[in-house]
Design an enzyme around this catalytic site. Structure first.
Site, PDB file in Angstrom:
ATOM      1  N   GLY A 185       8.498  36.706 -29.487  1.00  0.00           N
ATOM      2  CA  GLY A 185       8.683  37.745 -28.487  1.00  0.00           C
ATOM      3  C   GLY A 185       9.981  37.603 -27.741  1.00  0.00           C
ATOM      4  O   GLY A 185      10.582  38.601 -27.336  1.00  0.00           O
ATOM      5  N   PHE A 186      10.446  36.364 -27.563  1.00  0.00           N
ATOM      6  CA  PHE A 186      11.723  36.157 -26.877  1.00  0.00           C
ATOM      7  C   PHE A 186      12.884  36.496 -27.804  1.00  0.00           C
ATOM      8  O   PHE A 186      13.782  37.250 -27.443  1.00  0.00           O
ATOM      9  CB  PHE A 186      11.832  34.713 -26.391  1.00  0.00           C
ATOM     10  CG  PHE A 186      13.104  34.436 -25.626  1.00  0.00           C
ATOM     11  CD1 PHE A 186      13.163  34.654 -24.265  1.00  0.00           C
ATOM     12  CD2 PHE A 186      14.243  33.968 -26.275  1.00  0.00           C
ATOM     13  CE1 PHE A 186      14.339  34.414 -23.551  1.00  0.00           C
ATOM     14  CE2 PHE A 186      15.421  33.735 -25.584  1.00  0.00           C
ATOM     15  CZ  PHE A 186      15.463  33.958 -24.217  1.00  0.00           C
ATOM     16  N   ASP A 187      12.857  35.932 -28.995  1.00  0.00           N
ATOM     17  CA  ASP A 187      13.951  36.133 -29.962  1.00  0.00           C
ATOM     18  C   ASP A 187      13.431  36.988 -31.121  1.00  0.00           C
ATOM     19  O   ASP A 187      13.200  36.508 -32.221  1.00  0.00           O
ATOM     20  CB  ASP A 187      14.457  34.774 -30.454  1.00  0.00           C
ATOM     21  CG  ASP A 187      15.691  34.897 -31.345  1.00  0.00           C
ATOM     22  OD1 ASP A 187      16.304  35.982 -31.380  1.00  0.00           O
ATOM     23  OD2 ASP A 187      16.035  33.903 -32.011  1.00  0.00           O
ATOM     24  N   ASN A 199       3.427  43.545 -21.064  1.00  0.00           N
ATOM     25  CA  ASN A 199       4.318  44.242 -21.983  1.00  0.00           C
ATOM     26  C   ASN A 199       3.519  45.173 -22.888  1.00  0.00           C
ATOM     27  O   ASN A 199       2.370  44.909 -23.220  1.00  0.00           O
ATOM     28  CB  ASN A 199       5.141  43.247 -22.805  1.00  0.00           C
ATOM     29  CG  ASN A 199       4.497  42.893 -24.127  1.00  0.00           C
ATOM     30  OD1 ASN A 199       4.626  43.625 -25.127  1.00  0.00           O
ATOM     31  ND2 ASN A 199       3.783  41.769 -24.153  1.00  0.00           N
ATOM     32  N   PHE A 219       6.403  46.036 -31.000  1.00  0.00           N
ATOM     33  CA  PHE A 219       7.217  45.493 -32.107  1.00  0.00           C
ATOM     34  C   PHE A 219       8.560  46.213 -32.278  1.00  0.00           C
ATOM     35  O   PHE A 219       8.929  46.615 -33.381  1.00  0.00           O
ATOM     36  CB  PHE A 219       6.456  45.565 -33.435  1.00  0.00           C
ATOM     37  CG  PHE A 219       5.320  44.613 -33.593  1.00  0.00           C
ATOM     38  CD1 PHE A 219       5.167  43.499 -32.781  1.00  0.00           C
ATOM     39  CD2 PHE A 219       4.380  44.825 -34.593  1.00  0.00           C
ATOM     40  CE1 PHE A 219       4.109  42.618 -32.955  1.00  0.00           C
ATOM     41  CE2 PHE A 219       3.310  43.950 -34.778  1.00  0.00           C
ATOM     42  CZ  PHE A 219       3.170  42.855 -33.955  1.00  0.00           C
ATOM     43  N   ASN A 244       0.977  37.871 -37.487  1.00  0.00           N
ATOM     44  CA  ASN A 244       0.576  38.289 -36.146  1.00  0.00           C
ATOM     45  C   ASN A 244      -0.324  39.516 -36.269  1.00  0.00           C
ATOM     46  O   ASN A 244       0.158  40.640 -36.417  1.00  0.00           O
ATOM     47  CB  ASN A 244       1.818  38.602 -35.310  1.00  0.00           C
ATOM     48  CG  ASN A 244       1.472  39.042 -33.897  1.00  0.00           C
ATOM     49  OD1 ASN A 244       0.309  39.069 -33.511  1.00  0.00           O
ATOM     50  ND2 ASN A 244       2.489  39.394 -33.130  1.00  0.00           N
ATOM     51  N   SER A 279      -1.347  41.588 -31.772  1.00  0.00           N
ATOM     52  CA  SER A 279      -0.655  42.328 -30.723  1.00  0.00           C
ATOM     53  C   SER A 279      -1.518  43.507 -30.293  1.00  0.00           C
ATOM     54  O   SER A 279      -2.012  44.255 -31.128  1.00  0.00           O
ATOM     55  CB  SER A 279       0.699  42.846 -31.219  1.00  0.00           C
ATOM     56  OG  SER A 279       1.251  43.744 -30.269  1.00  0.00           O
ATOM     57  N   ASN A 321      -0.431  46.115 -28.803  1.00  0.00           N
ATOM     58  CA  ASN A 321       0.450  47.257 -28.564  1.00  0.00           C
ATOM     59  C   ASN A 321       0.768  48.071 -29.815  1.00  0.00           C
ATOM     60  O   ASN A 321       1.544  49.025 -29.740  1.00  0.00           O
ATOM     61  CB  ASN A 321       1.751  46.769 -27.915  1.00  0.00           C
ATOM     62  CG  ASN A 321       1.482  46.064 -26.600  1.00  0.00           C
ATOM     63  OD1 ASN A 321       0.725  46.558 -25.772  1.00  0.00           O
ATOM     64  ND2 ASN A 321       2.074  44.891 -26.410  1.00  0.00           N
ATOM     65  N   THR A 322       0.186  47.696 -30.954  1.00  0.00           N
ATOM     66  CA  THR A 322       0.260  48.503 -32.166  1.00  0.00           C
ATOM     67  C   THR A 322      -1.154  48.979 -32.460  1.00  0.00           C
ATOM     68  O   THR A 322      -2.025  48.154 -32.760  1.00  0.00           O
ATOM     69  CB  THR A 322       0.814  47.694 -33.354  1.00  0.00           C
ATOM     70  OG1 THR A 322       2.160  47.294 -33.057  1.00  0.00           O
ATOM     71  CG2 THR A 322       0.802  48.524 -34.628  1.00  0.00           C
ATOM     72  N   LYS A 356      -1.971  34.367 -35.980  1.00  0.00           N
ATOM     73  CA  LYS A 356      -1.979  34.424 -34.518  1.00  0.00           C
ATOM     74  C   LYS A 356      -3.068  35.387 -34.074  1.00  0.00           C
ATOM     75  O   LYS A 356      -3.064  36.564 -34.459  1.00  0.00           O
ATOM     76  CB  LYS A 356      -0.620  34.877 -33.980  1.00  0.00           C
ATOM     77  CG  LYS A 356      -0.520  34.851 -32.450  1.00  0.00           C
ATOM     78  CD  LYS A 356       0.917  34.996 -31.995  1.00  0.00           C
ATOM     79  CE  LYS A 356       1.047  34.875 -30.483  1.00  0.00           C
ATOM     80  NZ  LYS A 356       2.445  34.845 -30.038  1.00  0.00           N
ATOM     81  N   ASN A 399      -2.477  35.432 -28.342  1.00  0.00           N
ATOM     82  CA  ASN A 399      -1.513  36.457 -27.958  1.00  0.00           C
ATOM     83  C   ASN A 399      -1.748  36.858 -26.496  1.00  0.00           C
ATOM     84  O   ASN A 399      -2.402  36.133 -25.749  1.00  0.00           O
ATOM     85  CB  ASN A 399      -1.664  37.652 -28.908  1.00  0.00           C
ATOM     86  CG  ASN A 399      -0.344  38.345 -29.193  1.00  0.00           C
ATOM     87  OD1 ASN A 399       0.404  38.645 -28.287  1.00  0.00           O
ATOM     88  ND2 ASN A 399      -0.067  38.595 -30.453  1.00  0.00           N
ATOM     89  N   THR A 400      -1.235  38.023 -26.108  1.00  0.00           N
ATOM     90  CA  THR A 400      -1.479  38.526 -24.759  1.00  0.00           C
ATOM     91  C   THR A 400      -2.901  39.089 -24.668  1.00  0.00           C
ATOM     92  O   THR A 400      -3.550  39.345 -25.678  1.00  0.00           O
ATOM     93  CB  THR A 400      -0.476  39.623 -24.396  1.00  0.00           C
ATOM     94  OG1 THR A 400      -0.560  40.673 -25.376  1.00  0.00           O
ATOM     95  CG2 THR A 400       0.939  39.067 -24.379  1.00  0.00           C
ATOM     96  N   SER A 448       6.500  33.477 -21.143  1.00  0.00           N
ATOM     97  CA  SER A 448       6.507  34.225 -19.878  1.00  0.00           C
ATOM     98  C   SER A 448       6.994  33.403 -18.693  1.00  0.00           C
ATOM     99  O   SER A 448       7.681  33.931 -17.817  1.00  0.00           O
ATOM    100  CB  SER A 448       5.112  34.779 -19.592  1.00  0.00           C
ATOM    101  OG  SER A 448       4.740  35.734 -20.563  1.00  0.00           O
TER     102      SER A 448
END
Length: 349
Positions: A62-64, A110, A114, A169, A172, A174-175, A208, A237-238, A310
């Protein structure tokens, strides 16, 4: 704390969260940020999948997202770095704003979806870097894909040559529909396809999962991973849950919650997973780590490695050294000569 970071933090805190993240990536790419050259305490040396790492503290995916600063983050003191999530095709992700600080709660929400440059860009960057350190590659599926399992196969096959481990993954939030892939039949089919596709040149493969997994979900996930002899699980995950203790104005934003409010939940789900896996393969603890005590709790709950992201929003790279020093002190306090001696200490009781 490093003397340079408060000045950078002041500048970043005045920007939109996603803009601040972009500026941090550019600063790391510039090579101007000093690394951490101090040697890690010997007790933090960690062995996994036949490799020896200087410490078990990892940078979470998530960072990179686009494999731009893996080496820069290793230089900051991480024992491992996970890039991604990488999707086969580039995509914009969800509309902005989609990344929100919750400063009163030391949390982040967030709903990125993706966003990224896609597989070919990530592959070019990974191929160009010297093969050093320990870098994992996190694979996701495109939002509009009609065969999401095929997306994981495509990503894993393409990036396996440049990865020290691969992550599917499937968690997530968010998908839309992605977490449905955590079901027993769906997960088994997906992971078996990936295993078969990389069998000629196998790379450690982990999945994950969500911290929102129920006990029945965990039973199914662990059954599949044991049956396929998977190399590990990242928990997690979140979360879509919202603790009633949240105080920040942004607490009602849609998306996945991470950071300090996730610590207790993610550690408890990790412990439950460890009870089910019975040390048959490594677990990676992710979610809410902001101190050496948080990392230690994850290790005692069954994690061989831990990951964070985070907390860096609030403390930046100096946090990494603090966590390592605190973790080494806690290991020594309790009579553990190494991280591996402490793994699962609270589960074995």
């Amino acid at each position: 704390m490093a003397v340079w970071y408060p000045l950078l933090d002041l500048a970043l805190s005045r920007l939109d969260a996603e803009a601040a993240h972009g500026l941090a990536i550019r600063a790391l790419k510039s090579g101007l940020l000093p690394g951490d050259r101090r040697a890690d305490p010997p007790s933090l040396t960690t062995k996994i999948w036949g490799r020896s790492l200087p410490n078990p503290i990892g940078l979470a995916a998530g960072f990179d997202k686009n494999a731009e600063v893996a080496d820069a983050m290793l230089a900051q003191g991480f024992g491992l770095v996970e890039i991604g999530s990488v999707t086969p095709r580039p995509q914009e992700g969800n509309p902005r704003p989609r990344l929100f600080r919750l400063p009163e709660d030391r949390g982040v929400i967030n709903r990125m979806g993706f966003p990224g440059h896609g597989l070919e860009a990530a592959r070019a960057r990974l191929a160009a870097r010297p093969r050093r350190g320990f870098v994992g590659v996190n694979i996701g599926a495109n939002k509009d894909s009609t065969d999401r399992a095929a997306d994981y196969v495509t990503g894993c096959v393409a990036l396996a040559p440049y990865a020290d481990y691969l992550v599917c993954n499937v968690s997530s939030p968010n998908t839309p529909g992605l977490r449905n892939l955590q079901g027993r039949m769906e997960l088994a089919g997906l992971l078996k396809r990936v295993q078969d596709a990389i069998a000629a040149k196998p790379v450690p493969l982990v999945v994950k999962i969500a911290p929102d997994a129920s006990d029945d979900d965990l039973d199914d996930i662990v059954f599949v991973c044991r049956d396929l002899k998977l190399d590990g699980i990242i928990i997690g995950n979140t979360t879509l849950s919202r603790p009633p203790t949240l105080r920040s104005q942004r607490r009602g934003e849609t998306g996945g919650l991470s950071g300090a409010p996730l610590t207790a939940l993610s550690t408890e789900v990790l412990r439950k997973t460890a009870q089910r896996t019975e040390r048959q393969f490594p677990l990676i603890g992710c979610g809410g780590i902001g101190s050496g005590a948080d990392a230690y709790a994850k290790i005692r709950a069954g994690a061989a490695l831990v990951q964070l992201y985070s907390a860096m929003v609030y403390e930046g790279p100096p946090l990494i050294r603090r966590i390592k020093d605190e973790l080494a002190a806690l290991l020594a306090r309790d009579g553990f000569s190494s991280v591996s001696d402490a793994v699962g200490a609270d589960v074995r009781r």
